[in-house]
Design a protein around this motif. Structure first.
Motif, mmCIF file in Angstrom:
data_model
loop_
_atom_site.group_PDB
_atom_site.id
_atom_site.type_symbol
_atom_site.label_atom_id
_atom_site.label_comp_id
_atom_site.label_asym_id
_atom_site.label_seq_id
_atom_site.Cartn_x
_atom_site.Cartn_y
_atom_site.Cartn_z
ATOM 1 N N GLY A 104 25.290 53.064 -17.597
ATOM 2 C CA GLY A 104 26.308 52.182 -18.167
ATOM 3 C C GLY A 104 27.543 52.944 -18.609
ATOM 4 O O GLY A 104 28.676 52.497 -18.393
ATOM 5 N N SER A 105 27.334 54.115 -19.209
ATOM 6 C CA SER A 105 28.458 54.939 -19.677
ATOM 7 C C SER A 105 29.319 55.405 -18.514
ATOM 8 O O SER A 105 30.556 55.341 -18.569
ATOM 9 C CB SER A 105 27.937 56.160 -20.450
ATOM 10 O OG SER A 105 27.196 55.767 -21.582
ATOM 11 N N MET A 106 28.663 55.879 -17.441
ATOM 12 C CA MET A 106 29.413 56.371 -16.292
ATOM 13 C C MET A 106 30.190 55.245 -15.607
ATOM 14 O O MET A 106 31.341 55.428 -15.209
ATOM 15 C CB MET A 106 28.478 57.046 -15.281
ATOM 16 C CG MET A 106 27.810 58.318 -15.787
ATOM 17 S SD MET A 106 28.954 59.454 -16.624
ATOM 18 C CE MET A 106 30.204 59.712 -15.376
ATOM 19 N N TRP A 107 29.561 54.091 -15.472
ATOM 20 C CA TRP A 107 30.252 52.955 -14.854
ATOM 21 C C TRP A 107 31.460 52.561 -15.693
ATOM 22 O O TRP A 107 32.552 52.324 -15.165
ATOM 23 C CB TRP A 107 29.304 51.772 -14.706
ATOM 24 C CG TRP A 107 29.968 50.563 -14.100
ATOM 25 C CD1 TRP A 107 30.219 50.326 -12.777
ATOM 26 C CD2 TRP A 107 30.510 49.433 -14.808
ATOM 27 N NE1 TRP A 107 30.874 49.129 -12.613
ATOM 28 C CE2 TRP A 107 31.064 48.555 -13.844
ATOM 29 C CE3 TRP A 107 30.562 49.086 -16.158
ATOM 30 C CZ2 TRP A 107 31.669 47.355 -14.187
ATOM 31 C CZ3 TRP A 107 31.177 47.887 -16.510
ATOM 32 C CH2 TRP A 107 31.711 47.038 -15.528
ATOM 33 N N GLY A 108 31.284 52.495 -17.012
ATOM 34 C CA GLY A 108 32.384 52.122 -17.899
ATOM 35 C C GLY A 108 33.541 53.107 -17.829
ATOM 36 O O GLY A 108 34.714 52.712 -17.808
ATOM 37 N N LEU A 109 33.233 54.405 -17.753
ATOM 38 C CA LEU A 109 34.281 55.421 -17.715
ATOM 39 C C LEU A 109 35.056 55.393 -16.397
ATOM 40 O O LEU A 109 36.253 55.694 -16.365
ATOM 41 C CB LEU A 109 33.673 56.812 -17.938
ATOM 42 C CG LEU A 109 33.235 57.106 -19.379
ATOM 43 C CD1 LEU A 109 32.360 58.349 -19.445
ATOM 44 C CD2 LEU A 109 34.461 57.283 -20.276
ATOM 45 N N THR A 110 34.386 55.030 -15.308
ATOM 46 C CA THR A 110 35.093 54.969 -14.023
ATOM 47 C C THR A 110 36.102 53.819 -13.981
ATOM 48 O O THR A 110 36.992 53.808 -13.129
ATOM 49 C CB THR A 110 34.113 54.815 -12.836
ATOM 50 O OG1 THR A 110 33.341 53.616 -12.996
ATOM 51 C CG2 THR A 110 33.197 56.019 -12.721
ATOM 52 N N LEU A 111 35.969 52.867 -14.901
ATOM 53 C CA LEU A 111 36.930 51.752 -14.958
ATOM 54 C C LEU A 111 38.309 52.233 -15.416
ATOM 55 O O LEU A 111 39.296 51.490 -15.317
ATOM 56 C CB LEU A 111 36.421 50.661 -15.898
ATOM 57 C CG LEU A 111 35.113 49.972 -15.485
ATOM 58 C CD1 LEU A 111 34.748 48.886 -16.485
ATOM 59 C CD2 LEU A 111 35.224 49.383 -14.076
ATOM 60 N N LEU A 112 38.384 53.474 -15.921
ATOM 61 C CA LEU A 112 39.667 54.046 -16.322
ATOM 62 C C LEU A 112 40.514 54.436 -15.109
ATOM 63 O O LEU A 112 41.708 54.698 -15.237
ATOM 64 C CB LEU A 112 39.441 55.285 -17.204
ATOM 65 C CG LEU A 112 38.726 55.045 -18.543
ATOM 66 C CD1 LEU A 112 38.404 56.374 -19.213
ATOM 67 C CD2 LEU A 112 39.589 54.174 -19.454
ATOM 68 N N ILE A 113 39.878 54.499 -13.937
ATOM 69 C CA ILE A 113 40.586 54.844 -12.706
ATOM 70 C C ILE A 113 41.248 53.588 -12.130
ATOM 71 O O ILE A 113 40.670 52.506 -12.129
ATOM 72 C CB ILE A 113 39.624 55.445 -11.659
ATOM 73 C CG1 ILE A 113 38.906 56.668 -12.237
ATOM 74 C CG2 ILE A 113 40.362 55.803 -10.378
ATOM 75 C CD1 ILE A 113 39.795 57.841 -12.516
ATOM 76 N N SER A 114 42.450 53.742 -11.619
ATOM 77 C CA SER A 114 43.220 52.621 -11.052
ATOM 78 C C SER A 114 42.510 51.988 -9.856
ATOM 79 O O SER A 114 41.807 52.662 -9.103
ATOM 80 C CB SER A 114 44.596 53.121 -10.616
ATOM 81 O OG SER A 114 45.241 52.182 -9.791
ATOM 82 N N LYS A 115 42.731 50.685 -9.686
ATOM 83 C CA LYS A 115 42.168 49.965 -8.541
ATOM 84 C C LYS A 115 43.115 49.980 -7.341
ATOM 85 O O LYS A 115 42.868 49.306 -6.333
ATOM 86 C CB LYS A 115 41.868 48.510 -8.931
ATOM 87 C CG LYS A 115 40.713 48.358 -9.908
ATOM 88 C CD LYS A 115 40.488 46.901 -10.281
ATOM 89 C CE LYS A 115 39.964 46.094 -9.117
ATOM 90 N NZ LYS A 115 39.666 44.685 -9.486
ATOM 91 N N ALA A 116 44.174 50.768 -7.414
ATOM 92 C CA ALA A 116 45.149 50.831 -6.319
ATOM 93 C C ALA A 116 44.502 51.404 -5.060
ATOM 94 O O ALA A 116 43.576 52.212 -5.132
ATOM 95 C CB ALA A 116 46.336 51.694 -6.735
ATOM 96 N N SER A 117 44.993 50.990 -3.913
ATOM 97 C CA SER A 117 44.476 51.520 -2.651
ATOM 98 C C SER A 117 45.002 52.938 -2.432
ATOM 99 O O SER A 117 45.930 53.378 -3.112
ATOM 100 C CB SER A 117 44.902 50.624 -1.494
ATOM 101 O OG SER A 117 46.316 50.548 -1.422
ATOM 102 N N PHE A 118 44.407 53.666 -1.482
ATOM 103 C CA PHE A 118 44.835 55.038 -1.225
ATOM 104 C C PHE A 118 44.840 55.294 0.283
ATOM 105 O O PHE A 118 44.216 54.561 1.046
ATOM 106 C CB PHE A 118 43.921 56.039 -1.937
ATOM 107 C CG PHE A 118 42.500 56.038 -1.424
ATOM 108 C CD1 PHE A 118 42.099 56.909 -0.419
ATOM 109 C CD2 PHE A 118 41.554 55.162 -1.962
ATOM 110 C CE1 PHE A 118 40.798 56.907 0.055
ATOM 111 C CE2 PHE A 118 40.246 55.157 -1.492
ATOM 112 C CZ PHE A 118 39.868 56.027 -0.480
#
Length: 372
Positions: free
Chosen positions: A177-191
Protein backbone atom coordinates in the motif's frame (compact mmCIF):
# COMPACT_ATOMS: atom_id res chain seq x y z
CA UNK A 1 61.89 -7.32 -1.61
CA UNK A 2 60.55 -4.06 -0.21
CA UNK A 3 58.67 -3.36 -3.43
CA UNK A 4 57.00 -6.79 -3.29
CA UNK A 5 55.95 -6.17 0.32
CA UNK A 6 54.69 -2.71 -0.63
CA UNK A 7 52.63 -4.11 -3.52
CA UNK A 8 51.17 -6.85 -1.33
CA UNK A 9 50.35 -4.30 1.37
CA UNK A 10 48.55 -2.08 -1.13
CA UNK A 11 46.57 -5.04 -2.49
CA UNK A 12 45.51 -6.10 1.01
CA UNK A 13 44.59 -2.50 1.88
CA UNK A 14 42.53 -2.15 -1.31
CA UNK A 15 40.77 -5.46 -0.63
CA UNK A 16 39.91 -4.51 2.94
CA UNK A 17 38.62 -1.08 1.91
CA UNK A 18 36.41 -2.73 -0.72
CA UNK A 19 33.89 -3.63 1.99
CA UNK A 20 34.09 -1.58 5.18
CA UNK A 21 31.52 -3.79 6.94
CA UNK A 22 33.69 -6.87 6.35
CA UNK A 23 36.83 -5.07 7.53
CA UNK A 24 35.19 -3.87 10.74
CA UNK A 25 33.74 -7.33 11.41
CA UNK A 26 37.15 -8.92 10.76
CA UNK A 27 38.85 -6.61 13.25
CA UNK A 28 36.06 -7.27 15.74
CA UNK A 29 36.37 -11.04 15.28
CA UNK A 30 40.14 -10.96 15.82
CA UNK A 31 39.78 -8.86 18.98
CA UNK A 32 36.96 -11.03 20.34
CA UNK A 33 39.00 -14.20 19.75
CA UNK A 34 42.11 -12.70 21.35
CA UNK A 35 40.17 -11.86 24.52
CA UNK A 36 37.88 -14.87 24.25
CA UNK A 37 38.29 -18.01 22.21
CA UNK A 38 38.10 -19.26 18.64
CA UNK A 39 35.50 -21.98 18.33
CA UNK A 40 34.06 -23.49 15.16
CA UNK A 41 30.90 -24.22 17.16
CA UNK A 42 30.09 -20.47 17.05
CA UNK A 43 29.54 -20.69 13.28
CA UNK A 44 26.16 -21.55 11.78
CA UNK A 45 27.30 -23.48 8.70
CA UNK A 46 23.76 -23.97 7.41
CA UNK A 47 23.42 -20.22 6.97
CA UNK A 48 26.81 -20.03 5.23
CA UNK A 49 25.87 -22.85 2.85
CA UNK A 50 22.42 -21.33 2.20
CA UNK A 51 23.95 -17.96 1.33
CA UNK A 52 26.58 -19.57 -0.89
CA UNK A 53 24.02 -21.63 -2.81
CA UNK A 54 21.59 -18.75 -3.24
CA UNK A 55 24.28 -16.34 -4.40
CA UNK A 56 25.52 -18.91 -6.91
CA UNK A 57 22.03 -19.41 -8.35
CA UNK A 58 21.32 -15.67 -8.42
CA UNK A 59 24.57 -14.90 -10.24
CA UNK A 60 23.63 -17.49 -12.87
CA UNK A 61 20.16 -15.97 -13.29
CA UNK A 62 21.76 -12.54 -13.65
CA UNK A 63 24.11 -13.78 -16.37
CA UNK A 64 21.12 -15.29 -18.20
CA UNK A 65 19.53 -11.82 -18.30
CA UNK A 66 16.14 -12.99 -17.01
CA UNK A 67 15.37 -9.92 -14.92
CA UNK A 68 16.59 -7.48 -17.58
CA UNK A 69 14.46 -9.20 -20.19
CA UNK A 70 11.42 -9.10 -17.92
CA UNK A 71 11.99 -5.40 -17.17
CA UNK A 72 12.20 -4.66 -20.88
CA UNK A 73 8.98 -6.49 -21.61
CA UNK A 74 7.11 -4.74 -18.81
CA UNK A 75 8.44 -1.31 -19.83
CA UNK A 76 7.05 -1.62 -23.35
CA UNK A 77 3.54 -1.92 -21.89
CA UNK A 78 3.76 1.34 -19.93
CA UNK A 79 1.91 4.28 -21.51
CA UNK A 80 2.43 7.00 -18.88
CA UNK A 81 5.25 8.12 -16.62
CA UNK A 82 3.40 6.80 -13.59
CA UNK A 83 2.85 3.39 -15.20
CA UNK A 84 6.55 3.24 -16.10
CA UNK A 85 7.62 3.87 -12.51
CA UNK A 86 4.92 1.60 -11.09
CA UNK A 87 5.93 -1.28 -13.38
CA UNK A 88 9.64 -1.19 -12.49
CA UNK A 89 9.04 -0.44 -8.80
CA UNK A 90 6.56 -3.33 -8.69
CA UNK A 91 9.05 -5.64 -10.41
CA UNK A 92 11.72 -4.58 -7.90
CA UNK A 93 9.33 -5.35 -5.03
CA UNK A 94 8.38 -8.86 -6.18
CA UNK A 95 11.72 -9.88 -7.72
CA UNK A 96 13.54 -9.07 -4.47
CA UNK A 97 11.49 -11.71 -2.65
CA UNK A 98 13.33 -14.47 -4.50
CA UNK A 99 16.47 -12.82 -5.90
CA UNK A 100 17.35 -10.61 -2.87
CA UNK A 101 17.13 -6.83 -2.61
CA UNK A 102 20.66 -6.04 -3.78
CA UNK A 103 20.29 -8.13 -6.96
CA UNK A 104 16.97 -6.46 -7.78
CA UNK A 105 18.60 -3.04 -7.42
CA UNK A 106 21.80 -3.91 -9.31
CA UNK A 107 19.78 -5.31 -12.20
CA UNK A 108 16.79 -3.00 -12.43
CA UNK A 109 18.11 0.39 -11.33
CA UNK A 110 20.51 0.85 -14.30
CA UNK A 111 17.64 -0.05 -16.67
CA UNK A 112 15.32 2.39 -14.92
CA UNK A 113 17.88 5.22 -14.98
CA UNK A 114 18.61 4.79 -18.69
CA UNK A 115 14.91 4.89 -19.52
CA UNK A 116 14.13 7.62 -16.98
CA UNK A 117 16.69 9.99 -18.52
CA UNK A 118 14.58 9.91 -21.70
CA UNK A 119 11.10 9.80 -20.18
CA UNK A 120 11.11 11.60 -16.80
CA UNK A 121 12.04 14.94 -15.32
CA UNK A 122 15.03 15.07 -12.95
CA UNK A 123 12.74 15.19 -9.91
CA UNK A 124 10.78 12.17 -11.14
CA UNK A 125 14.01 10.31 -11.94
CA UNK A 126 15.31 10.80 -8.39
CA UNK A 127 11.96 9.97 -6.80
CA UNK A 128 11.62 6.85 -8.94
CA UNK A 129 15.13 5.76 -7.96
CA UNK A 130 14.37 6.09 -4.26
CA UNK A 131 11.08 4.21 -4.67
CA UNK A 132 12.79 1.37 -6.54
CA UNK A 133 15.37 1.01 -3.73
CA UNK A 134 12.70 1.14 -1.01
CA UNK A 135 10.58 -1.39 -2.93
CA UNK A 136 13.51 -3.83 -3.10
CA UNK A 137 14.04 -3.54 0.66
CA UNK A 138 10.36 -3.97 1.49
CA UNK A 139 9.76 -6.80 -0.97
CA UNK A 140 12.78 -8.76 0.24
CA UNK A 141 11.43 -8.58 3.78
CA UNK A 142 8.41 -10.79 3.14
CA UNK A 143 10.19 -13.96 2.03
CA UNK A 144 12.73 -16.11 3.95
CA UNK A 145 15.28 -15.89 1.11
CA UNK A 146 14.71 -12.22 0.29
CA UNK A 147 17.68 -10.91 2.26
CA UNK A 148 20.57 -12.25 4.39
CA UNK A 149 19.03 -11.38 7.76
CA UNK A 150 15.87 -13.35 6.95
CA UNK A 151 17.96 -16.36 5.90
CA UNK A 152 19.84 -16.16 9.19
CA UNK A 153 16.81 -15.57 11.43
CA UNK A 154 14.76 -18.28 9.71
CA UNK A 155 17.57 -20.75 10.41
CA UNK A 156 18.47 -19.51 13.90
CA UNK A 157 14.92 -19.62 15.28
CA UNK A 158 14.02 -22.83 13.36
CA UNK A 159 10.97 -21.14 11.85
CA UNK A 160 8.49 -22.72 9.46
CA UNK A 161 6.97 -21.11 6.39
CA UNK A 162 3.42 -20.76 7.74
CA UNK A 163 4.62 -18.97 10.89
CA UNK A 164 6.89 -16.66 8.94
CA UNK A 165 4.20 -15.70 6.42
CA UNK A 166 1.63 -15.07 9.16
CA UNK A 167 4.10 -12.66 10.79
CA UNK A 168 4.94 -10.76 7.61
CA UNK A 169 1.48 -10.68 6.00
CA UNK A 170 0.53 -7.34 7.65
CA UNK A 171 4.01 -6.06 6.72
CA UNK A 172 3.37 -7.12 3.12
CA UNK A 173 0.03 -5.30 3.00
CA UNK A 174 1.41 -2.10 4.51
CA UNK A 175 4.47 -2.22 2.24
CA UNK A 176 2.44 -2.76 -0.92
CA UNK A 177 0.00 0.00 0.00
CA UNK A 178 2.83 2.41 0.85
CA UNK A 179 4.64 1.80 -2.43
CA UNK A 180 1.48 2.18 -4.49
CA UNK A 181 0.61 5.42 -2.69
CA UNK A 182 4.09 6.87 -3.21
CA UNK A 183 4.06 6.12 -6.94
CA UNK A 184 0.98 8.37 -7.23
CA UNK A 185 3.42 11.28 -6.80
CA UNK A 186 4.63 10.59 -10.35
CA UNK A 187 2.86 12.44 -13.19
CA UNK A 188 0.34 10.61 -15.37
CA UNK A 189 1.71 12.36 -18.48
CA UNK A 190 2.64 10.20 -21.45
CA UNK A 191 6.29 9.73 -22.45
CA UNK A 192 8.32 9.01 -25.56
CA UNK A 193 11.25 6.55 -25.68
CA UNK A 194 14.07 6.42 -28.17
CA UNK A 195 13.10 3.81 -30.79
CA UNK A 196 16.50 2.14 -30.38
CA UNK A 197 15.56 1.12 -26.86
CA UNK A 198 14.73 -2.58 -26.97
CA UNK A 199 14.24 -5.54 -24.70
CA UNK A 200 17.47 -7.36 -23.80
CA UNK A 201 17.84 -10.94 -24.95
CA UNK A 202 17.81 -13.81 -22.49
CA UNK A 203 19.57 -17.16 -22.48
CA UNK A 204 17.18 -19.79 -21.20
CA UNK A 205 18.69 -22.70 -19.26
CA UNK A 206 16.82 -24.82 -16.75
CA UNK A 207 19.67 -25.49 -14.28
CA UNK A 208 19.50 -22.16 -12.38
CA UNK A 209 15.70 -22.42 -12.01
CA UNK A 210 15.98 -25.93 -10.56
CA UNK A 211 18.81 -24.66 -8.36
CA UNK A 212 16.63 -21.79 -7.12
CA UNK A 213 13.82 -24.18 -6.15
CA UNK A 214 16.26 -26.47 -4.36
CA UNK A 215 17.81 -23.58 -2.43
CA UNK A 216 14.37 -22.25 -1.44
CA UNK A 217 13.57 -25.72 -0.13
CA UNK A 218 16.92 -25.88 1.71
CA UNK A 219 16.52 -22.48 3.37
CA UNK A 220 12.96 -23.28 4.48
CA UNK A 221 14.04 -26.71 5.86
CA UNK A 222 12.05 -28.76 3.34
CA UNK A 223 15.45 -30.19 2.40
CA UNK A 224 18.00 -30.52 5.18
CA UNK A 225 21.15 -32.23 3.88
CA UNK A 226 24.12 -30.13 2.74
CA UNK A 227 24.37 -32.50 -0.24
CA UNK A 228 21.52 -30.56 -1.87
CA UNK A 229 23.74 -27.47 -1.90
CA UNK A 230 26.47 -29.57 -3.53
CA UNK A 231 23.95 -30.66 -6.17
CA UNK A 232 23.02 -27.03 -6.79
CA UNK A 233 26.72 -26.27 -7.18
CA UNK A 234 26.95 -28.91 -9.90
CA UNK A 235 23.72 -27.86 -11.65
CA UNK A 236 24.69 -24.21 -11.74
CA UNK A 237 28.45 -24.02 -11.34
CA UNK A 238 29.26 -26.33 -14.27
CA UNK A 239 27.25 -24.50 -16.99
CA UNK A 240 27.94 -21.07 -15.37
CA UNK A 241 31.52 -21.25 -13.99
CA UNK A 242 31.84 -17.46 -13.82
CA UNK A 243 29.00 -17.41 -11.28
CA UNK A 244 31.33 -19.01 -8.73
CA UNK A 245 33.83 -16.17 -9.18
CA UNK A 246 31.14 -13.50 -8.78
CA UNK A 247 29.82 -14.71 -5.43
CA UNK A 248 30.10 -12.08 -2.69
CA UNK A 249 32.69 -13.89 -0.57
CA UNK A 250 33.13 -10.79 1.58
CA UNK A 251 29.51 -11.15 2.71
CA UNK A 252 30.18 -14.78 3.65
CA UNK A 253 33.30 -13.61 5.49
CA UNK A 254 31.26 -10.96 7.30
CA UNK A 255 28.84 -13.62 8.54
CA UNK A 256 31.72 -15.82 9.75
CA UNK A 257 33.26 -12.88 11.62
CA UNK A 258 30.00 -11.88 13.28
CA UNK A 259 29.36 -15.47 14.35
CA UNK A 260 32.72 -15.41 16.15
CA UNK A 261 32.01 -11.99 17.69
CA UNK A 262 28.57 -12.97 18.96
CA UNK A 263 29.83 -16.35 20.19
CA UNK A 264 32.43 -14.63 22.34
CA UNK A 265 30.00 -11.96 23.51
CA UNK A 266 27.63 -14.69 24.69
CA UNK A 267 30.42 -16.12 26.87
CA UNK A 268 31.08 -12.75 28.50
CA UNK A 269 28.53 -12.56 31.32
CA UNK A 270 28.52 -8.76 31.61
CA UNK A 271 28.07 -8.01 27.91
CA UNK A 272 25.61 -10.85 27.44
CA UNK A 273 23.53 -9.50 30.32
CA UNK A 274 23.46 -5.99 28.81
CA UNK A 275 22.34 -7.31 25.43
CA UNK A 276 19.66 -9.51 27.00
CA UNK A 277 18.36 -6.56 28.98
CA UNK A 278 18.01 -4.51 25.80
CA UNK A 279 15.78 -7.11 24.11
CA UNK A 280 13.83 -8.60 27.01
CA UNK A 281 10.33 -8.08 25.58
CA UNK A 282 8.60 -7.81 22.18
CA UNK A 283 8.45 -4.01 22.04
CA UNK A 284 12.06 -3.51 23.12
CA UNK A 285 13.27 -6.13 20.66
CA UNK A 286 11.39 -4.47 17.80
CA UNK A 287 12.70 -0.98 18.54
CA UNK A 288 16.24 -1.96 19.52
CA UNK A 289 16.75 -4.17 16.47
CA UNK A 290 15.42 -1.41 14.18
CA UNK A 291 17.53 1.19 16.00
CA UNK A 292 20.76 -0.81 15.93
CA UNK A 293 20.17 -1.41 12.21
CA UNK A 294 20.42 2.35 11.66
CA UNK A 295 23.99 2.28 12.94
CA UNK A 296 25.49 -1.00 11.72
CA UNK A 297 22.89 -2.13 9.10
CA UNK A 298 20.23 -4.79 9.60
CA UNK A 299 22.28 -7.92 8.77
CA UNK A 300 24.88 -7.40 11.54
CA UNK A 301 22.08 -6.25 13.86
CA UNK A 302 20.24 -9.55 13.36
CA UNK A 303 23.35 -11.64 14.02
CA UNK A 304 24.29 -9.54 17.05
CA UNK A 305 20.92 -9.49 18.82
CA UNK A 306 19.17 -12.76 17.92
CA UNK A 307 21.20 -14.98 20.30
CA UNK A 308 20.08 -12.85 23.23
CA UNK A 309 16.32 -12.90 22.73
CA UNK A 310 13.60 -15.45 22.15
CA UNK A 311 11.27 -12.83 20.62
CA UNK A 312 11.74 -14.09 17.08
CA UNK A 313 8.77 -12.28 15.54
CA UNK A 314 9.99 -8.93 16.84
CA UNK A 315 13.51 -9.66 15.54
CA UNK A 316 12.24 -10.51 12.06
CA UNK A 317 10.03 -7.44 11.89
CA UNK A 318 12.50 -5.13 13.64
CA UNK A 319 15.48 -5.88 11.41
CA UNK A 320 13.38 -5.66 8.26
CA UNK A 321 11.81 -2.38 9.34
CA UNK A 322 15.33 -1.29 10.30
CA UNK A 323 16.35 -1.49 6.63
CA UNK A 324 14.55 1.82 6.23
CA UNK A 325 15.98 5.01 7.68
CA UNK A 326 19.66 5.83 7.22
CA UNK A 327 21.65 5.12 4.08
CA UNK A 328 23.65 2.47 5.97
CA UNK A 329 20.60 0.75 7.48
CA UNK A 330 20.69 -1.76 4.63
CA UNK A 331 23.46 -2.76 2.25
CA UNK A 332 20.90 -2.43 -0.55
CA UNK A 333 20.61 1.30 0.23
CA UNK A 334 24.33 1.79 -0.30
CA UNK A 335 24.28 -0.27 -3.50
CA UNK A 336 21.39 1.80 -4.83
CA UNK A 337 23.18 5.05 -4.02
CA UNK A 338 26.37 3.84 -5.70
CA UNK A 339 24.50 2.90 -8.90
CA UNK A 340 22.56 6.18 -8.89
CA UNK A 341 25.68 8.33 -8.38
CA UNK A 342 27.29 6.65 -11.40
CA UNK A 343 24.41 7.61 -13.68
CA UNK A 344 23.27 10.93 -12.14
CA UNK A 345 26.11 12.40 -10.09
CA UNK A 346 24.63 15.91 -10.36
CA UNK A 347 21.52 14.88 -8.38
CA UNK A 348 23.16 13.47 -5.22
CA UNK A 349 21.81 16.25 -2.99
CA UNK A 350 18.25 15.74 -4.19
CA UNK A 351 18.66 11.97 -3.82
CA UNK A 352 19.61 12.26 -0.13
CA UNK A 353 16.72 14.67 0.51
CA UNK A 354 14.12 12.38 -1.06
CA UNK A 355 15.72 9.24 0.34
CA UNK A 356 15.79 10.57 3.91
CA UNK A 357 12.27 12.00 3.81
CA UNK A 358 10.69 8.82 2.44
CA UNK A 359 12.76 6.32 4.43
CA UNK A 360 12.44 7.99 7.82
CA UNK A 361 8.72 8.55 7.25
CA UNK A 362 8.22 4.87 6.43
CA UNK A 363 10.43 3.84 9.36
CA UNK A 364 8.22 5.81 11.74
CA UNK A 365 4.98 4.52 10.19
CA UNK A 366 6.05 0.86 10.30
CA UNK A 367 7.41 1.10 13.86
CA UNK A 368 4.21 2.71 15.11
CA UNK A 369 1.98 0.22 13.26
CA UNK A 370 3.82 -2.83 14.58
CA UNK A 371 4.28 -1.51 18.11
CA UNK A 372 0.55 -1.31 18.80
Amino acid sequence: MESVVSIMTEKIKKYLLKDVTFTISLVGAIISCLFGTFSVSFIDFKVILALFGLMLVIEALKSMGVLKWLAGRITTLAKTKRQLVQSLVGLSFFASMFLTNDVAILTLLPIFLLIAKQALSKKELVLGTVLLIVAANLGSSVFPTGNPQNIYLFSYYHLNLSTFFIWVLPFFGLALGSMWGLTLLISKASFQLNPTTSSPTVTWKIGPFIGLLLMLAYVTNLLTSWLWVFLVGCLVGVPFPNSIKKIDYLLLGTFLCFFLIVGNLAENDTLAHLLRQSVQNERMTLWVSAGVSQLISNVPAAILLAPFTSHSRAMVLGTNIGGMGTIIASLANLIGYKVFSTYSSDQKGRFFSYFSLINFSLLAIFLICFTF
